[in-house]
Write an enzyme that holds these catalytic residues in place. Structure first.
Site, short mmCIF file in Angstrom:
data_model
loop_
_atom_site.label_atom_id
_atom_site.label_comp_id
_atom_site.label_asym_id
_atom_site.label_seq_id
_atom_site.Cartn_x
_atom_site.Cartn_y
_atom_site.Cartn_z
N ARG A 1 -9.90 0.30 8.54
CA ARG A 1 -9.43 -1.05 8.88
C ARG A 1 -10.50 -1.86 9.59
O ARG A 1 -10.30 -3.03 9.90
CB ARG A 1 -8.24 -0.91 9.84
N ARG B 1 11.16 -1.82 10.91
CA ARG B 1 10.06 -1.46 11.80
C ARG B 1 9.94 -2.44 12.96
O ARG B 1 10.14 -3.64 12.78
CB ARG B 1 8.75 -1.42 11.01
N LYS C 1 0.84 -1.22 0.00
CA LYS C 1 0.00 0.00 0.00
C LYS C 1 0.87 1.26 0.00
O LYS C 1 0.67 2.17 -0.79
CB LYS C 1 -0.94 0.01 1.23
N ARG D 1 -0.68 -9.24 13.28
CA ARG D 1 -1.20 -8.24 12.33
C ARG D 1 -2.02 -8.92 11.24
O ARG D 1 -3.08 -8.42 10.85
CB ARG D 1 -0.04 -7.46 11.70
N ARG E 1 11.70 -5.60 4.55
CA ARG E 1 11.47 -4.15 4.41
C ARG E 1 12.45 -3.35 5.27
O ARG E 1 12.77 -3.68 6.40
CB ARG E 1 10.05 -3.80 4.85
P1 AP5 Z 1 4.83 -1.55 1.88
O1 AP5 Z 1 4.45 -0.70 0.72
O2 AP5 Z 1 5.55 -0.93 3.02
O3 AP5 Z 1 3.55 -2.39 2.39
P2 AP5 Z 1 2.25 -1.91 3.16
O4 AP5 Z 1 1.07 -2.56 2.49
O5 AP5 Z 1 2.23 -0.44 3.28
O6 AP5 Z 1 2.47 -2.67 4.53
P3 AP5 Z 1 2.42 -2.12 6.04
O7 AP5 Z 1 3.17 -3.12 6.86
O8 AP5 Z 1 2.82 -0.70 6.11
O9 AP5 Z 1 0.89 -2.26 6.32
P4 AP5 Z 1 0.23 -2.31 7.70
O10 AP5 Z 1 -1.19 -2.14 7.31
O11 AP5 Z 1 0.54 -3.51 8.51
O12 AP5 Z 1 0.94 -1.14 8.53
P5 AP5 Z 1 0.49 0.33 8.89
O13 AP5 Z 1 1.69 1.16 8.93
O14 AP5 Z 1 -0.66 0.76 8.05
O15 AP5 Z 1 5.72 -2.75 1.27
C1 AP5 Z 1 6.33 -3.71 2.09
C2 AP5 Z 1 7.68 -4.09 1.51
O16 AP5 Z 1 7.50 -4.75 0.28
C3 AP5 Z 1 8.61 -2.91 1.23
O17 AP5 Z 1 9.90 -3.29 1.58
C4 AP5 Z 1 8.50 -2.69 -0.29
O18 AP5 Z 1 9.72 -2.22 -0.83
C5 AP5 Z 1 8.15 -4.08 -0.79
N1 AP5 Z 1 7.17 -4.04 -1.88
C6 AP5 Z 1 6.02 -3.32 -1.88
N2 AP5 Z 1 5.33 -3.54 -3.01
C7 AP5 Z 1 6.08 -4.41 -3.74
C8 AP5 Z 1 5.89 -5.00 -5.00
N3 AP5 Z 1 4.80 -4.78 -5.76
N4 AP5 Z 1 6.85 -5.85 -5.48
C9 AP5 Z 1 7.94 -6.11 -4.73
N5 AP5 Z 1 8.19 -5.57 -3.52
C10 AP5 Z 1 7.25 -4.73 -3.02
O19 AP5 Z 1 -0.06 0.14 10.37
C11 AP5 Z 1 0.77 -0.22 11.43
C12 AP5 Z 1 -0.01 -0.31 12.74
O20 AP5 Z 1 -0.61 0.97 13.04
C13 AP5 Z 1 -1.20 -1.28 12.74
O21 AP5 Z 1 -0.79 -2.61 13.03
C14 AP5 Z 1 -2.08 -0.69 13.85
O22 AP5 Z 1 -1.59 -1.01 15.12
C15 AP5 Z 1 -1.91 0.82 13.64
N6 AP5 Z 1 -2.91 1.36 12.72
C16 AP5 Z 1 -2.67 1.93 11.50
N7 AP5 Z 1 -3.83 2.29 10.91
C17 AP5 Z 1 -4.82 1.94 11.78
C18 AP5 Z 1 -6.25 2.02 11.73
N8 AP5 Z 1 -6.88 2.53 10.65
N9 AP5 Z 1 -6.95 1.56 12.77
C19 AP5 Z 1 -6.34 1.05 13.85
N10 AP5 Z 1 -4.99 0.91 13.97
C20 AP5 Z 1 -4.24 1.36 12.93
MG MG Z 2 2.46 0.90 4.89
#
Ligand code: AP5
Ligand code: MG
Length: 220
Positions: free
Chosen positions: A89, A161, A13, A172, A128
């Protein structure tokens, strides 16, 4: 374009949002990034969020929804187009978000459901690396930095991270699976859902999305 990006942790994402942001001048709103910034600055919200993030659980709905509402009410750039990443979410968040966006006349146009398979997700999360200063995303295999441990953009330090460890990743993913179906149904019922194969590499993923949005005449 007014988009929501849905997908498992590691689906890509943040990576997709960051390239679309540069291409189309959209505002990228990631609740994860906002919360990590609060933790970095040791604010009361950051202290509260830290325990949820580090365990892999969700921060309470009302806390994140208020953050999003504040962002939309205070950032005029969102009027030019936005991408929400990591929000909503839960079904509750999706319903509250609709109310906020309808009120300010910036309703969601499309919800992009990025479907990635488990082995791909695990490899992406474990490998990552993130820049501590500018937030640029890297991957030890898929997108390595030129100099190990150093950001190509700003020369900041790359880090892993704290929630990218095996135990927290498992939680997660469980949390994601438990919550995603009603959200998908919510946008499907509104005829806004676009499914995207997120196992594809970044270039292919972007190309496919742009083609679909073009066919839908969402790009002008
Ligand atoms: P990346 O683009 O970083 O993936 P992502 O989908 O953004 O994954 P996240 O881990 O950030 O998602 P998440 O939902 O768990 O975390 P968030 O920060 O939102 O890509 C990952 C890796 O793959 C990178 O190294 C990239 O280079 C590689 N890659 C990407 N695309 C690729 C491709 N097409 N091909 C090859 N390689 C690729 O949330 C974290 C925490 O915050 C949650 O657990 C929760 O505690 C809290 N939180 C956040 N939002 C909320 C909410 N709305 N409600 C409640 N709690 C929340
Ligand atoms: Mg992300």
């Amino acid at each position: 374009m007014r988009l929501v990006l849905l997908g498992a942790p590691g689906a890509g994402k943040g990576t997709l949002a960051s390239s679309l942001k540069n291409k189309f001048g959209l505002t990228h709103i990631s609740t994860g990034d906002i919360l990590r910034e609060e933790i970095k600055n040791n604010t009361p919200l950051g202290q509260e969020a830290k325990k949820y993030i580090e365990s892999g659980g969700l921060v309470p709905d009302d806390v994140v929804t208020k953050l999003i509402e504040h962002k939309f009410l205070n950032d005029k750039q969102t009027e030019l187009g936005y991408m929400l990443d990591g929000f909503p979410r839960t079904k509750q968040q999706a319903e509250d978000l609709d109310k906020i966006l309808v009120n300010i006349k910036l309703p969601i146009e499309q919800a992009i459901y990025m479907e990635a398979t488990l082995p791909v997700i695990i490899v992406r999360l474990i490998g990552r690396r993130v820049c501590r200063d500018c937030g640029e995303l890297f991957h030890i295999k898929n997108k390595p930095s030129i100099k190990e441990g150093v950001c190509d953009i700003c020369e900041g330090e790359l880090y892993q991270r704290s929630d990218d460890n095996e135990e927290t990743i498992k939680t997660r993913l469980d949390v994601y699976v438990k919550n995603v179906t009603p959200i998908i149904s919510f946008y499907e019922a509104q005829n806004k859902l676009i499914k995207l194969n997120a196992d594809n590499d970044s270039a292919k993923l972007q190309e496919n999305l742009i083609r679909i949005l073009n066919e839908d005449k969402k790009l002008d």
